[in-house]
Design a protein around this motif. Structure first.
Motif, PDB file in Angstrom:
ATOM      1  N   PRO A  83       0.784  -1.243   0.000  1.00 25.08           N
ATOM      2  CA  PRO A  83       0.000   0.000   0.000  1.00 25.08           C
ATOM      3  C   PRO A  83       0.812   1.287   0.000  1.00 25.08           C
ATOM      4  N   LEU A  84       1.833   1.386   0.830  1.00 27.05           N
ATOM      5  CA  LEU A  84       2.580   2.646   0.892  1.00 27.05           C
ATOM      6  C   LEU A  84       3.422   2.887  -0.359  1.00 27.05           C
ATOM      7  N   SER A  85       3.804   1.811  -1.057  1.00 28.85           N
ATOM      8  CA  SER A  85       4.564   1.996  -2.301  1.00 28.85           C
ATOM      9  C   SER A  85       3.673   2.595  -3.386  1.00 28.85           C
ATOM     10  N   ARG A  86       2.379   2.464  -3.250  1.00 25.66           N
ATOM     11  CA  ARG A  86       1.454   3.042  -4.228  1.00 25.66           C
ATOM     12  C   ARG A  86       1.551   4.563  -4.257  1.00 25.66           C
ATOM     13  N   LEU A  87       1.938   5.145  -3.147  1.00 24.81           N
ATOM     14  CA  LEU A  87       2.065   6.607  -3.079  1.00 24.81           C
ATOM     15  C   LEU A  87       3.251   7.121  -3.886  1.00 24.81           C
ATOM     16  N   GLU A  88       4.145   6.231  -4.285  1.00 25.28           N
ATOM     17  CA  GLU A  88       5.289   6.643  -5.107  1.00 25.28           C
ATOM     18  C   GLU A  88       4.851   7.272  -6.419  1.00 25.28           C
ATOM     19  N   ILE A  89       3.677   6.922  -6.890  1.00 27.93           N
ATOM     20  CA  ILE A  89       3.192   7.489  -8.161  1.00 27.93           C
ATOM     21  C   ILE A  89       3.016   9.001  -8.040  1.00 27.93           C
ATOM     22  N   LEU A  90       2.955   9.511  -6.819  1.00 30.05           N
ATOM     23  CA  LEU A  90       2.828  10.951  -6.601  1.00 30.05           C
ATOM     24  C   LEU A  90       4.174  11.670  -6.715  1.00 30.05           C
ATOM     25  N   LEU A  91       5.249  10.929  -6.871  1.00 30.14           N
ATOM     26  CA  LEU A  91       6.582  11.518  -6.992  1.00 30.14           C
ATOM     27  C   LEU A  91       6.941  11.752  -8.464  1.00 30.14           C
ATOM     28  N   PRO A  92       7.905  12.610  -8.728  1.00 30.46           N
ATOM     29  CA  PRO A  92       8.329  12.863 -10.117  1.00 30.46           C
ATOM     30  C   PRO A  92       9.290  11.789 -10.627  1.00 30.46           C
ATOM     31  N   LEU A  93       8.812  10.548 -10.690  1.00 34.66           N
ATOM     32  CA  LEU A  93       9.647   9.417 -11.076  1.00 34.66           C
ATOM     33  C   LEU A  93       9.824   9.287 -12.586  1.00 34.66           C
ATOM     34  N   ASP A  94       8.889   9.832 -13.344  1.00 28.20           N
ATOM     35  CA  ASP A  94       8.938   9.715 -14.799  1.00 28.20           C
ATOM     36  C   ASP A  94       8.603  11.074 -15.410  1.00 28.20           C
ATOM     37  N   ALA A  95       8.588  11.147 -16.722  1.00 32.88           N
ATOM     38  CA  ALA A  95       8.353  12.428 -17.406  1.00 32.88           C
ATOM     39  C   ALA A  95       7.003  13.027 -17.024  1.00 32.88           C
ATOM     40  N   GLU A  96       5.968  12.217 -16.966  1.00 31.70           N
ATOM     41  CA  GLU A  96       4.649  12.755 -16.618  1.00 31.70           C
ATOM     42  C   GLU A  96       4.637  13.286 -15.185  1.00 31.70           C
ATOM     43  N   GLY A  97       5.257  12.559 -14.278  1.00 36.86           N
ATOM     44  CA  GLY A  97       5.327  13.016 -12.893  1.00 36.86           C
ATOM     45  C   GLY A  97       6.140  14.292 -12.749  1.00 36.86           C
ATOM     46  N   ARG A  98       7.278  14.379 -13.462  1.00 41.20           N
ATOM     47  CA  ARG A  98       8.093  15.601 -13.415  1.00 41.20           C
ATOM     48  C   ARG A  98       7.319  16.797 -13.966  1.00 41.20           C
ATOM     49  N   ASN A  99       6.606  16.590 -15.068  1.00 46.11           N
ATOM     50  CA  ASN A  99       5.823  17.691 -15.637  1.00 46.11           C
ATOM     51  C   ASN A  99       4.710  18.132 -14.698  1.00 46.11           C
ATOM     52  N   ALA A 100       4.093  17.177 -14.019  1.00 47.97           N
ATOM     53  CA  ALA A 100       3.046  17.532 -13.052  1.00 47.97           C
ATOM     54  C   ALA A 100       3.632  18.420 -11.954  1.00 47.97           C
ATOM     55  N   TRP A 101       4.785  18.024 -11.407  1.00 42.74           N
ATOM     56  CA  TRP A 101       5.393  18.815 -10.343  1.00 42.74           C
ATOM     57  C   TRP A 101       5.871  20.166 -10.840  1.00 42.74           C
ATOM     58  N   ARG A 102       6.367  20.238 -12.068  1.00 41.37           N
ATOM     59  CA  ARG A 102       6.747  21.543 -12.624  1.00 41.37           C
ATOM     60  C   ARG A 102       5.544  22.472 -12.645  1.00 41.37           C
ATOM     61  N   LEU A 103       4.419  21.940 -13.066  1.00 39.71           N
ATOM     62  CA  LEU A 103       3.205  22.745 -13.108  1.00 39.71           C
ATOM     63  C   LEU A 103       2.777  23.151 -11.691  1.00 39.71           C
ATOM     64  N   TYR A 104       2.774  22.206 -10.752  1.00 40.82           N
ATOM     65  CA  TYR A 104       2.370  22.538  -9.382  1.00 40.82           C
ATOM     66  C   TYR A 104       3.222  23.667  -8.814  1.00 40.82           C
ATOM     67  N   PHE A 105       4.535  23.573  -9.001  1.00 46.19           N
ATOM     68  CA  PHE A 105       5.422  24.611  -8.458  1.00 46.19           C
ATOM     69  C   PHE A 105       5.155  25.967  -9.096  1.00 46.19           C
ATOM     70  N   GLN A 106       4.791  25.985 -10.346  1.00 47.78           N
ATOM     71  CA  GLN A 106       4.462  27.244 -11.014  1.00 47.78           C
ATOM     72  C   GLN A 106       3.232  27.901 -10.379  1.00 47.78           C
ATOM     73  N   PHE A 107       2.292  27.099  -9.917  1.00 48.04           N
ATOM     74  CA  PHE A 107       1.047  27.636  -9.386  1.00 48.04           C
ATOM     75  C   PHE A 107       1.121  28.048  -7.924  1.00 48.04           C
ATOM     76  N   TRP A 108       2.057  27.505  -7.178  1.00 47.02           N
ATOM     77  CA  TRP A 108       2.094  27.811  -5.752  1.00 47.02           C
ATOM     78  C   TRP A 108       2.188  29.303  -5.455  1.00 47.02           C
ATOM     79  N   PRO A 109       3.057  30.070  -6.120  1.00 45.69           N
ATOM     80  CA  PRO A 109       3.084  31.512  -5.822  1.00 45.69           C
ATOM     81  C   PRO A 109       1.778  32.218  -6.194  1.00 45.69           C
TER      82      PRO A 109
END
Length: 193
Positions: A83-109
């Motif tokens: 179960p806890l390894s399933r949360l790894e999908i929330l990390l920037p492990l691949d291109a889609e994950g990295r792009n998601a985090w890039r977008l999130y960081f852009q929106f935080w400010p």
């Protein structure tokens, strides 16, 4: 007679393209003109679906957040995974994950000055915390202080993602997973202070 238009699909495609532009070049790149050009539409088509740039940006954020949820749901459907390894999908492990985090960081400010976007981000953070809580509960039904540990899990995931995004050479997928798994072990222990 013209072919019917799938408005929901077109709206989603425009949001996806906006998200791609933001991940590639930042918020300033997601202009109505740039999105239209990348999509092969006129600006009129884009403004038909999104009244202004702010609406377009919010749709891009929601698109990525919903896509991340879909990825988690697909991972969680695997009853064999820990179960806890399933949360790894929330990390920037691949291109889609990295792009998601890039977008999130852009929106935080932006969320600091935009109550609607702040509310959107709070909702998705609460959702991620709920996912962490559910996985902790599934991993250890007897776990004490589970709400606090879910909050700590979310904080750990955010911290790992931030390091990985800004220092990718030192934070490849394998290191992200190793650090997360160490954190997950600590979080699933009832002896944790």
């Amino acid at each position: 007679m013209p072919a019917p238009v799938d408005h929901a699909a077109k709206r989603k495609a425009i949001a996806r393209i906006s998200a791609e532009l933001i991940a590639e070049r930042g918020l300033q790149a997601a202009t109505i003109r740039q999105v239209a050009a990348r999509a092969g539409f006129s600006t009129t088509v884009v403004t038909h679906y999104f009244a202004n740039k702010r609406a377009l940006l919010l749709a891009a954020y929601r698109y990525v957040a919903e896509r991340t949820q879909q990825r988690f749901d697909a991972m969680a459907a695997d009853d064999e995974s820990e179960p806890l390894s399933r949360l790894e999908i929330l990390l920037p492990l691949d291109a889609e994950g990295r792009n998601a985090w890039r977008l999130y960081f852009q929106f935080w400010p932006m969320a600091d000055h935009d109550e609607e976007l702040a509310e959107e981000q709070r909702w998705w953070s609460d959702n991620a915390r709920s996912l962490a809580r559910a996985m902790l509960e599934l991993a250890r039904p007897d776990l004490v202080d589970i709400d606090r540990k879910a909050t700590l899990a979310l904080s750990a995931l955010h911290g790992i993602a931030m390091q990985a995004l800004f220092d990718p050479d030192n934070w490849p997928a394998s290191r992200q997973q190793e650090v997360w798994r160490t954190q997950a072990q600590l979080l699933s222990a009832n002896a944790m202070a």
